[in-house]
Design an enzyme around this catalytic site. Structure first.
Site, short mmCIF file in Angstrom:
data_model
loop_
_atom_site.label_atom_id
_atom_site.label_comp_id
_atom_site.label_asym_id
_atom_site.label_seq_id
_atom_site.Cartn_x
_atom_site.Cartn_y
_atom_site.Cartn_z
N ARG A 95 -71.11 -23.49 3.84
CA ARG A 95 -70.26 -23.78 2.67
C ARG A 95 -70.82 -25.03 2.01
NH1 ARG A 95 -68.77 -28.00 4.44
NH2 ARG A 95 -67.86 -28.49 2.41
N GLY A 96 -70.34 -25.28 0.79
CA GLY A 96 -70.89 -26.38 0.01
C GLY A 96 -71.94 -25.84 -0.95
N ALA A 97 -71.85 -26.27 -2.19
CA ALA A 97 -72.71 -25.68 -3.23
C ALA A 97 -74.20 -25.68 -2.89
CB ALA A 97 -72.44 -26.39 -4.57
N GLN A 145 -61.51 -29.21 5.17
CA GLN A 145 -62.88 -29.70 5.22
C GLN A 145 -62.95 -31.21 5.50
OE1 GLN A 145 -61.78 -27.49 2.94
NE2 GLN A 145 -63.39 -26.25 2.08
N ARG A 152 -69.30 -15.57 -3.86
CA ARG A 152 -68.40 -16.66 -4.26
C ARG A 152 -68.73 -17.03 -5.71
NH1 ARG A 152 -67.58 -21.60 -0.24
NH2 ARG A 152 -65.56 -21.66 -1.33
N ASP A 192 -69.07 -28.63 -7.20
CA ASP A 192 -69.62 -27.28 -7.06
C ASP A 192 -70.23 -26.78 -8.35
OD1 ASP A 192 -67.19 -27.61 -5.09
OD2 ASP A 192 -68.56 -26.11 -4.24
N ASN A 203 -64.67 -29.08 -8.63
CA ASN A 203 -64.80 -29.41 -7.22
C ASN A 203 -63.59 -28.88 -6.47
OD1 ASN A 203 -66.45 -30.77 -5.19
ND2 ASN A 203 -64.78 -32.26 -5.02
N LYS A 204 -63.56 -29.12 -5.18
CA LYS A 204 -62.49 -28.61 -4.33
C LYS A 204 -61.11 -28.94 -4.89
CE LYS A 204 -62.88 -26.63 -1.49
NZ LYS A 204 -62.95 -25.18 -1.71
C1 LIG Z 1 -71.92 -30.83 -2.00
S1 LIG Z 1 -71.02 -29.47 -2.50
C2 LIG Z 1 -69.57 -29.72 -1.59
C3 LIG Z 1 -68.40 -29.07 -2.22
O1 LIG Z 1 -68.28 -27.71 -1.77
C4 LIG Z 1 -67.01 -27.58 -1.20
O2 LIG Z 1 -66.45 -26.33 -1.41
P1 LIG Z 1 -66.39 -25.24 -0.20
O3 LIG Z 1 -66.09 -25.99 1.06
O4 LIG Z 1 -65.30 -24.29 -0.64
O5 LIG Z 1 -67.76 -24.57 -0.20
C5 LIG Z 1 -66.19 -28.67 -1.86
O6 LIG Z 1 -65.82 -28.33 -3.17
C6 LIG Z 1 -67.18 -29.79 -1.84
O7 LIG Z 1 -66.91 -30.87 -2.67
#
Ligand SMILES: CSC[C@H]1O[C@H](OP(=O)(O)O)[C@H](O)[C@@H]1O
Length: 367
Positions: free
Chosen positions: A53-55, A203, A90, A243, A253-254
């Site tokens: 996960r994470g962009a 997270q 996604r 993201d 973002n989240k």
């Molecule tokens: C460095 S990108 C991290 C970003 O991604 C996370 O989303 P997810 O856990 O749903 O993939 C979150 O928005 C973070 O800030």
């Protein structure tokens, strides 16, 4: 990132098995599980189920998925099928489409016989570039932290707040929002990080795990504590990830990031976003109007995962049976609430002018 003395990336190519290995983040922070990603369905599941996960990490994973597709069938038809199969996993993090587009543009002109090797080489390059981009974000963010530290009595910690996990686990290495933290800690600057839990996938617990492994002092607080901390002068700077950030600096973002930005604005706390250039969507101006917000399974909200009585990892239901729920996974912070964007090329204001000055090459290409 070192875990108990051993350096790890969040994913890596396993030269013995010739498949991608990932840290399956669904089980962290309680269980560190490394698993192979060996089929196209594995790749789609890894991204959709947030095993990765994470962009930036999603983008790197997709590049390796394209490499597998080319190894199986290097035809253009299969390249397009893989692009569609992975892209639909996604919708919000732009790095997924960025990586798939970059792979397709590089591979399409090649002979079929050249594509498998070229695709794997490109996936490695994308992963390595991410590490270097994040390292530079760390250096540029360190300068901002140094400025705050210089205004404090010797030994008094710089107090940062971050939301979700824009950490080493959300990238191939270093993280984006956490990279300045790791650089400042390693430079000997006293830090304390307020870590938001970040419902529903918590997270923040991943960020706590990471920071703990690196020895960075931190306190895990509820999603909703940030405003209170800022009201009481307990935060010197907010730094989050993103993201997808638009060409004018609107930051997706989240979910919950927007609320932190509002609280920061209301309390004159600097609100910075760590922004690697692949996360800039130059085709979008108005983030609120144009960025698709992922709606995830409501069970992520009605249930919570953790260590259960008797050990092992399980989930418990928090709400009454049949409760209707909603689970928008992201929100958009308008650029007017963003103090600055920390990129690999430097720090700029959250505006079309600011980003175009740092990235004239990308801005021109998008015209
Ligand atoms: C460095 S990108 C991290 C970003 O991604 C996370 O989303 P997810 O856990 O749903 O993939 C979150 O928005 C973070 O800030």
């Amino acid at each position: 990132m070192k875990i108990d003395g051993t350096h790890y990336r969040s994913l890596w190519w396993n030269g013995e098995s010739d498949v991608l290995d990932i840290i399956d983040q669904r089980w962290l922070p309680h269980d560190f599980r490394v698993v192979p990603v060996a089929t196209m369905q594995d790749f789609a599941d890894a991204i959709f189920q947030m095993r990765v996960r994470g962009a930036p990490l999603i983008g790197a994973t997709a590049a390796y998925g394209m490499a597998l597709a080319m190894a199986e069938d290097p035809s253009v038809a299969n390249m397009d099928a893989a692009w569609t199969f992975l892209e639909k996993t996604r919708p919000t993090a732009i790095n997924l489409r960025w990586a798939l587009d970059r792979c397709r543009a590089a591979l399409r002109p090649l002979l079929e016989a050249e594509r498998a090797a070229a695709a794997l080489t490109l996936a490695h390059e994308i992963a390595d570039e991410d590490v270097e981009i994040n390292r530079r974000i760390g250096e540029n963010g360190l300068a901002l932290i140094r400025e705050i530290a210089a205004r404090k009595p010797a030994g008094e910690p710089v107090r940062l707040l971050t939301h979700c996990n824009a950490g080493w686990l959300a990238t191939v290495d270093w993280g984006t929002a956490t990279s300045p933290m790791y650089h400042a800690h390693d430079a000997g600057i006293p830090l304390h990080v307020w870590v938001d839990e970040t419902r529903p996938r918590n997270q923040g617990a991943l960020t706590s795990w990471e920071l703990g492994k690196h020895g960075v002092p931190h306190t895990y607080v509820t999603d909703n504590a940030g405003g209170h901390l800022m009201q009481h002068g307990m935060v010197d700077m907010v730094i989050t990830g993103t993201d997808r950030t638009t060409r004018r600096g609107d930051v997706c973002n989240k979910i919950g990031t927007y609320l932190k930005a509002l609280a920061a604005h209301d309390n004159d706390v600097p609100f910075y976003v760590a922004l690697p250039s692949p996360t800039i969507d130059w085709t979008v101006g108005d983030g609120m109007a144009e960025i698709p917000i992922e709606e995830r399974d409501v069970q992520e909200v009605t249930h919570v995962q953790g260590v259960i009585e008797g050990g092992g990892i399980g989930t418990v239901q928090v709400t009454p049976a049949g409760t209707a729920g909603g689970n928008p996974a992201f929100d958009v912070t308008p650029n007017r609430l963003v103090t600055g964007l920390i990129t690999e090329r430097g720090v700029c204001e959250a505006s079309e002018k600011g980003l175009a000055e740092l990235f004239p090459d990308f801005a021109r290409a998008a015209e």
